[in-house]
Every structure is written in structure tokens, then in C-alpha cells.
Design an enzyme around this catalytic site. Structure first.
Site, PDB file in Angstrom:
ATOM      1  N   ASP A 164       0.744  -1.260  -0.060  1.00  0.00           N
ATOM      2  CA  ASP A 164       0.187  -0.022   0.052  1.00  0.00           C
ATOM      3  C   ASP A 164       0.771   1.366  -0.067  1.00  0.00           C
ATOM      4  O   ASP A 164       1.900   1.421   0.847  1.00  0.00           O
ATOM      5  CB  ASP A 164      -1.034   0.071   1.200  1.00  0.00           C
ATOM      6  N   LYS A 188       0.170   3.838   5.760  1.00  0.00           N
ATOM      7  CA  LYS A 188      -0.531   2.681   6.131  1.00  0.00           C
ATOM      8  C   LYS A 188       0.212   1.409   6.548  1.00  0.00           C
ATOM      9  O   LYS A 188      -0.179   0.606   7.468  1.00  0.00           O
ATOM     10  CB  LYS A 188      -1.571   2.343   5.156  1.00  0.00           C
ATOM     11  N   ASP A 232      -9.147  -0.796  -4.313  1.00  0.00           N
ATOM     12  CA  ASP A 232     -10.288  -0.226  -4.510  1.00  0.00           C
ATOM     13  C   ASP A 232     -10.614   0.418  -5.793  1.00  0.00           C
ATOM     14  O   ASP A 232     -11.398   1.454  -5.796  1.00  0.00           O
ATOM     15  CB  ASP A 232     -10.686   0.907  -3.507  1.00  0.00           C
ATOM     16  N   ASN A 233     -10.014   0.080  -6.653  1.00  0.00           N
ATOM     17  CA  ASN A 233     -10.032   0.578  -8.038  1.00  0.00           C
ATOM     18  C   ASN A 233      -9.599  -0.548  -9.092  1.00  0.00           C
ATOM     19  O   ASN A 233      -9.066  -1.420  -8.818  1.00  0.00           O
ATOM     20  CB  ASN A 233      -8.783   1.823  -8.355  1.00  0.00           C
ATOM     21  N   CYS A 290     -15.802   3.065  -4.184  1.00  0.00           N
ATOM     22  CA  CYS A 290     -16.219   3.255  -3.072  1.00  0.00           C
ATOM     23  C   CYS A 290     -15.740   4.590  -2.232  1.00  0.00           C
ATOM     24  O   CYS A 290     -16.389   5.254  -1.268  1.00  0.00           O
ATOM     25  CB  CYS A 290     -15.707   2.214  -2.154  1.00  0.00           C
ATOM     26  N   CYS A 441     -15.490  19.383  -8.535  1.00  0.00           N
ATOM     27  CA  CYS A 441     -16.301  18.222  -8.091  1.00  0.00           C
ATOM     28  C   CYS A 441     -15.481  17.633  -6.728  1.00  0.00           C
ATOM     29  O   CYS A 441     -14.469  18.625  -6.176  1.00  0.00           O
ATOM     30  CB  CYS A 441     -16.419  17.090  -9.041  1.00  0.00           C
TER      31      CYS A 441
END
Ligand SMILES: [Zn+2]
Length: 485
Positions: A164, A188, A232-233, A290, A441
Site C-alpha cells: 500500500d 498505512k 479499491d480501483n 467506494c 467536483c
């Protein structure tokens, strides 16, 4: 009626564990099975056509192996169980070889620590040794990685590598239970290392503070028994799936979004891969991630715990796995179901004529539509500092916020006109082509989509995208509050 196939025989029956048949006696059922699954003939019968001596046939609890019983009429509710002898009770489908299991030993501390596992007859000493011998890579130390890393460490997995490249953000702490408030801004992997050490300091923990890419992924995975995808991608998911298939490493996959989770096992025992299920990811912007769409805090705990459980079952070699299956869980209405995932013979990765032979030669940006933006006219961006300067100078401009109403409720952007992307083309006349228009955004991705949408609709004014979106500008907005509102 139903025929139940024991785990050790399933390879001869297309991996089925239950087969529905309409025949009503054993003789015709066996004929049906060997016609339908020709491979099964040589495991059930010897060269003389006699049932092999290590096969027992049961109807309910009663032994029906003797051919004298084969003409007896059975009822629709009976179940025929085909049960072979199993050598020594050792699971034959563990991903850890017997030799590696035997090379391990459990010391007094292990015996006390893993007492609860040793009490389970399916795990026992052999299973715990397999767990100790196992080398597992966990990709992502976020929401799913949190339960996965902690349970694998607690269960005694001998080597855990965590990949990570992110630091802990405050927003992570609410659903990434591996990290707490004191870990904010730390890598992390460093936070994960501390937690694992507190759980069991005898575990080999390897921290990879890097972003997985086509150049490094094979080196990172090589020599490991199992990969657990907690990313997550889409780009990472396809890259991980492909590297696992090419290196022949089973993959425990999971994803969470809002209230829904999914878990599956790919590239195991000749089963399907992620590309067999979804040949291509959706176009960017079509399905929110997410990170954009949010997720309820305990969902990753539920789904990640199932992921860890599947990983341990593969290591020990017990139970029914989710290979060739996809478990879906809806935590809002408490529905779950297991769907079958078929291997796709046309799969470019694991099908009959493969076209993907290396991750380095494959264009993952193209696959995930990430190259789209810069092949067309590039979108000009403003950094949060540049935009702040323009606002302070009162430069003429129009600010357009393309976020959804519930996102604006979290944080408003001062003086912005609100036009969701779907309404942009229709409301184009609200923009003044004589002044610069800046699109805003959450993260700076949908604003690029907004600019391309207006270009396609023929808008010719100058357009900028706020780089990194409101997320990147939060601190500046807070410090200007009052002055800008
Ligand atoms: Zn495939």
C-alpha cells in the site's frame, strides 16, 4: 433426486458437489453420470466394469455399494452419496504442500496461542502448520485490508506481505479499523506493521510502501502462495488478477460499495478469473468507486472477514471454497446469495487462445479508460492555490459545482453555481463564454468529464478543472471562510 459428490471426486464431475438426476435406481444413475461426465467412469469403475473398491455408495445412512442393491427403486427425496476413501484424512487440496507443512513445528507458545484452532478436527496440528508455512500478499491496507491483515496475523499466517502506498487520512479511521487517530499521516503499511506486531510478533511482516504497477507486481507476488485483493480501483484489480493468473497464484477477491459486498476466488484449480466474470471494467465515471460513493463502516469488516476465512480455508484445504462462485451480500436488507461464475473459454487471460502473456506488455490505462482524457484535447487544470488567488483577486469567472446534492451537504463550495453533470448540456446557456469557467467536483475526475461533456455539446468558452477537487482544497476553503462566503 440428488447425488452428492465428495470433494476429492469433484474434478471428475466438472467440480459439481450436487447433481440433480431424474433416474430412480442406482444402476441407471451411475449410467447417467458416466455418460454425462465421461471422466468419472475411470474413477468409479475398474477395467472389468466393477465398482472400484475404494468407492462406497450410500443412500442416506445405508450402504448401497453392493450391486445387488442397484435395482432397488429409490424415492425422489433420497440422496445418493458417492464417498471415496481418503488417505490419512489429510486435505488434498491445500495450497500448501505436505512437505512444507511437515517442515514446520509448533512450539509451546504456538500450542497455547492457537488452542482454538487445534481443537477443530479439520484444522488441528497439520492445519496450523500449513497456516504457519503460508506466505500471503495482501494488496491494500484500507477498509478490507484491515480485517484481512488482522485475522491472518491472529490466525498465525507465517509470512504476510502488505502492499500500500497511501498514508492514513482522518476519513480512513472510521472504516479502516487497522488504523486509529494517532496514525493519521503515517504510511498505512507502517501502521499495519505496528498492529501486526502487537497481535503476534513471531510473524514475518513485509511492508511494501509502493504502488503496484505492471513493472513491479510480478516481483512483489513471486514466491507467495496466495494473494488477497483489498484494493479499491479497477486498474489494480485487473493488474492483480492478471499477475496472479500468469504466476499461477490463487486470488481471494472482494469489493465493497455503499451497503453491498462481494467475495470470490479466482485463478484456483483451473477455475475462472476476474476477466471471465467481467471482461472489461465500466467506463470511468459510470460506476462510482467506494471512495466517491461511500460505504457503511462495518461492511468492510463483514466482507473482509469472509475474505480472511476463505484465505485460511484455501491454506488449510478444508470446506467449500468460493472458486467459480461470487458471494454477494446486501447489508441494508440482509440478503446474501452465491452466484456461479463460469470459466470463459474466450477469456484473453485464461481461455483457450490467450492473448495476454505478460502484464508489462498490457495497457491497463487503456483497459480502464484512463487514457481517454489526454488522447483528446487535454483539459486545463487549476491548482487549489491558483483558484484561491483568482478568487482573492476577484477575477471574473464562473464556478460550477457538478457534485450531487448529498455531497454538497457535506461541504459547500462558496459562490459556485450548482449544475449536476446530467443537466450540463441542457443548461449550457447559463455559462458566459466570455469569462473563464471553473468546474469543481469531489476529487477532480468528474469535473474533467463535465468539461468533455460541454465540449461535445459545442461549448466554446474557456474551461478549467479544479485539480484534486474539493478534497484537495478543503483546508484553503476553511481558512478563507467568512472572506469568501
Ligand atoms: Zn479468465
Amino acid at each position: 433426486m440428488r447425488v452428492l459428490i465428495s470433494a476429492t471426486l469433484r474434478n471428475y464431475f466438472d467440480k459439481n458437489h450436487v447433481i440433480e438426476v431424474s433416474e430412480d435406481n442406482i444402476r441407471s444413475i451411475l449410467k447417467f453420470l458416466t455418460d454425462e461426465y465421461p471422466e468419472s467412469k475411470r474413477i468409479l469403475f475398474d477395467d472389468n466394469g466393477n465398482i472400484r473398491s475404494f468407492i462406497r455408495l450410500y443412500v442416506g445412512e445405508k450402504d448401497h455399494t453392493d450391486p445387488g442393491m442397484w435395482y432397488k427403486q429409490l424415492s425422489e427425496n433420497d440422496e445418493l452419496i458417492i464417498l471415496p476413501a481418503i488417505a490419512g484424512g489429510a486435505p488434498n487440496d491445500s495450497i500448501i504442500s505436505d512437505a512444507r507443512m511437515k517442515a514446520q513445528s509448533l512450539d509451546d507458545n504456538d500450542i497455547k496461542r492457537f488452542e482454538k484452532h487445534l481443537l477443530l478436527k479439520e484444522i488441528s496440528v497439520k492445519g496450523q502448520k500449513r497456516i504457519k508455512a503460508a506466505r500471503v500478499v495482501v494488496c491494500g491496507a484500507g477498509a478490507l485490508g484491515s480485517p484481512v491483515i488482522q485475522y491472518l496475523a491472529a490466525a498465525g499466517v507465517g509470512t504476510i506481505k502488505v502492499v500500500d502506498d497511501n498514508d492514513v487520512a482522518l476519513a480512513d479511521v472510521s472504516c479502516q479499523v487497522l488504523h486509529n487517530s494517532r496514525d493519521v499521516n503515517r504510511p498505512k503499511v507502517a501502521s499495519a506493521k505496528d498492529k501486526v506486531r502487537n497481535i503476534n510478533k513471531n510473524i514475518e511482516f513485509e511492508a511494501e510502501n509502493v504502488k503496484l504497477d505492471a513493472e513491479n507486481i510480478e516481483d512483489i507476488f513471486d514466491g507467495y502462495d496466495l494473494v488477497v485483493d483489498c484494493t479499491d480501483n479497477y486498474k489494480s484489480r485487473y493488474l492483480i488478477n492478471d499477475a496472479c493468473a500468469l504466476l499461477d497464484i490463487p486470488l481471494v477477491f472482494a469489493s465493497v460499495y455503499q451497503y453491498e459486498g462481494r467475495v470470490g476466488i479466482f485463478n484456483h484449480n483451473g477455475g475462472p478469473c476476474l476477466r471471465c466474470l467481467y471482461p472489461e471494467p465500466p467506463e470511468p465515471g459510470l460506476v462510482p468507486t467506494c471512495a466517491e460513493g461511500g460505504t457503511i463502516s462495518p461492511l468492510a469488516g463483514i466482507v473482509g472477514s469472509i475474505q480472511a476465512n476463505e484465505a485460511l480455508k484455501l491454506i488449510i484445504g478444508i470446506g467449500d471454497h468460493l472458486d467459480g462462485k461470487l458471494l454477494t451480500i446486501d447489508s441494508l436488507y440482509l440478503h446474501s446469495r452465491i452466484l456461479t461464475v463460469n470459466k470463459n473459454s474466450k477469456c484473453p487471460l485464461c481461455g483457450i487462445s490467450k492473448t495476454i502473456h505478460s502484464v508489462e506488455d498490457y495497457d491497463y490505462d487503456e483497459l480502464c479508460g484512463l487514457r481517454h482524457g489526454d488522447e483528446e484535447i487535454p483539459v486545463e487544470g487549476l491548482t487549489p492555490d491558483e483558484l484561491a488567488r483568482r478568487i482573492d483577486n476577484n477575477d471574473p469567472m464562473t464556478l460550477i459545482d457538478v457534485r450531487e446534492p448529498h455531497e454538497r451537504a457535506i461541504m459547500r463550495f462558496p459562490n459556485a453555481i450548482v449544475i449536476p453533470i446530467g443537466q450540463l448540456a441542457r443548461r449550457m446557456k447559463e455559462l458566459d463564454p466570455e469569462v473563464d469557467t471553473i468546474f469543481i467536483c469531489k476529487s477532480g475526475k468528474r469535473s474533467i468529464l463535465a468539461i468533455n461533456t460541454l465540449r461535445e455539446a459545442g461549448y466554446e468558452g474557456k474551461m478549467y478543472n479544479l485539480k484534486g477537487g474539493i478534497d484537495a482544497m478543503k483546508d484553503i476553503i476553511f481558512s478563507h471562510e467568512g472572506a469568501w462566503l
